[in-house]
Enzyme design. Structure first.
Site, short mmCIF file in Angstrom:
data_model
loop_
_atom_site.label_atom_id
_atom_site.label_comp_id
_atom_site.label_asym_id
_atom_site.label_seq_id
_atom_site.Cartn_x
_atom_site.Cartn_y
_atom_site.Cartn_z
N HIS A 1 57.24 64.72 54.89
CA HIS A 1 56.27 64.83 55.98
C HIS A 1 55.69 66.25 55.97
O HIS A 1 55.04 66.64 55.01
CB HIS A 1 56.96 64.50 57.30
N HIS B 1 51.19 56.43 47.45
CA HIS B 1 50.33 55.27 47.65
C HIS B 1 49.43 55.52 48.83
O HIS B 1 49.88 55.93 49.88
CB HIS B 1 51.20 54.02 47.85
N ASP C 1 49.17 64.89 52.58
CA ASP C 1 49.94 66.12 52.42
C ASP C 1 49.32 67.02 51.36
O ASP C 1 49.36 68.24 51.47
CB ASP C 1 51.39 65.79 52.02
#
Length: 489
Positions: free
Chosen positions: A295, A334, A368
């Protein structure tokens, strides 16, 4: 449910081939209620595991919540593939150009853009609540000099809850935030002011611990991001004011990272908050989730990866190492610090998008990977503003910029706004708050009888037994020493 009904276009017709029964499940806003599937029941087969609970209704399995909607929300809409991010319907591009972080915070939390008077009240309350209790200094000083800033920030949010007993539903009653009356809303808003106001203070304190500096009291008269920069960088200079270009760049960075709807950390906040715990504990839980390498920690991993690659010409060799599984490609999934860093990111993107290995596996840069672009730009802006050179040569891992392990903090501080917006929405939702208690599909052993220890055979295997760990010198020397009770160790 359970028998044929009239055809309805806004419904899903399901036939259970085990029983031959047909069920009609309503579709609302392109979603079906998962609880409707509990009505699809069948008798257990003679050889079927009782743990399947077949006669209690069908369960919906969704590992990782890939297609499960857990709440109805009016806050943020995001479509990563289309590059769409809207706060309460307003495109992020418009907000970044015309709004500010605190104005967008008001929008996210309360649902509309404020008037001048409303904004002034909100900003004043947030900034007024930036000061910390003096005991918090001892708390931060208890950390090691090299503690990760996110460890400190996560702990600090939880620590805040211990200062405000009036904010704890466990002490004041579980309806403290769910009543929806004037007193309840005022209590809720006070915690919102505190958490947003103190987020920058806590982050700056974590930064100062790492720098070995004394803590700085939040100044009066500066903006939200100006105060943050002041608390991080002020070393006693008279009439110190952060560079306005840097201040504005950080404000835009905070604005665009304030909320990205139900990602892992926001979901963690709501999962924790569904137990009606105090908001400080819920925010601390979200901060811990953001810390993870899948994350917010992924942003730090992307920067470290780009720094390790070094320059665009090294990208082909790095790509081949990834394909041989010798290297990890961070920020792809993905659906340092010179200009070369951003150029390296672009070169890595282009090379991966053209390589058959990544195309077949549908691996593309995720959020990210691209989240680092504003950070790189911000660092360049900082270096440019300080040196007043034409070239933008920001250094990320240098004194002029931020340490790489501080990057997740730069996402956590603004994300407090989004977490609070969703927490508030859940507390005030129609029907009250239901604790989030997902089901599981149990595939472990069936019922078996206890076996006395002397009759058990050993179970071997890498994942079947505890690992042997290497001990330090003190333990090794202690095991060679003699002392009372040693035989029990």
């Amino acid at each position: 449910m359970g028998r044929p009904t009239e055809s309805n276009q806004d419904s899903l017709t399901v036939r259970d081939n085990r029983t031959g029964k047909t069920y009609t499940i309503p579709i609302v806003d392109n979603a079906v209620p998962a609880t409707a599937f509990k009505e699809i029941k069948a008798p257990r087969k003679p050889d079927e595991r009782e743990e399947n609970e077949t006669e209690k209704g069908l369960r919906v399995q969704d590992k990782g919540f890939l297609n499960t909607a857990v709440i109805r929300s009016e806050i943020t809409y995001i479509d990563g593939e289309a590059g769409v991010l809207r706060y309460r319907g307003y495109p992020i591009e418009q907000l970044a150009l015309h709004s500010s972080h605190l104005e967008s915070a008001y929008l996210l939390i309360y649902g509309s853009l404020p008037t001048r008077e409303q904004y002034l009240h909100f900003e004043t309350e947030v900034m007024r609540h930036g000061n910390m209790h003096v005991d918090s200094e001892e708390f931060f000083r208890s950390f090691r000099y090299d503690a990760h800033p996110m460890s400190m920030l996560t702990s600090a949010f939880a620590m805040l809850g211990s200062f405000y007993s009036e904010a704890n539903p466990s002490l004041q009653g579980q309806k403290l935030y769910t009543n929806g009356d004037k007193e309840s809303l005022a209590t809720m808003d006070r915690q919102i002011y505190r958490l947003i106001g103190k987020a920058t203070t806590l982050a700056a304190m974590a930064y100062r611990v790492r720098q070995g500096r004394e803590f700085v009291t939040p100044p009066v008269g500066l903006s939200y991001t100006g105060s943050f920069l002041y608390q991080m960088d002020h070393l006693g200079e008279e009439d110190y004011k952060p560079n306005p270009v840097l201040e504005k760049a950080l404000d835009v960075l905070f604005l665009i990272h304030a909320d990205h709807e139900l990602n892992a950390s926001c979901t963690t906040v709501l999962q924790t908050g569904s137990s009606l715990v105090d908001p400080y504990s819920a925010i601390a839980a979200g901060c811990a989730s953001l810390y993870g390498p899948l994350h917010g920690g992924a942003n730090e991993a992307v920067i470290r990866m780009l720094v390790s690659i070094g320059s665009p010409e090294n990208v082909p060799a790095f790509i081949e190492a990834v394909k041989r599984r010798e290297k990890t490609l961070s920020g792809f999934g993905h659906r340092t610090g010179r200009d070369a860093l951003l150029e390296t990111a672009m070169a890595l993107h282009d090379a991966a998008m053209k390589d058959e290995y990544f195309i077949k596996r549908k691996l593309a840069p995720n959020v990210d990977f691209w989240y680092v672009a504003p950070i790189i730009t911000f660092a360049k802006c900082a270096q440019h503003a300080c040196s007043q050179e034409v070239r933008l040569v920001g250094k990320l891992a240098a004194p002029e910029g931020f340490p790489m392990d501080f990057f997740p903090v730069l996402f956590a501080v603004p994300r407090v706004v989004g977490w609070l917006a969703h927490w508030r929405q859940m507390m005030l939702q129609d029907g009250g708050v239901k604790i989030w208690r997902p089901r599981q599909v149990y595939v472990g052993a069936g019922k078996r009888e206890y076996v006395p220890i002397e009759k058990r055979g050993p179970v071997q295997g890498l994942k079947e037994t505890p690992s042997a760990v290497e001990h330090g010198g003190i333990t090794k020397r202690t095991m060679l020493a003699s002392f009372k009770g040693k035989s029990r160790l």
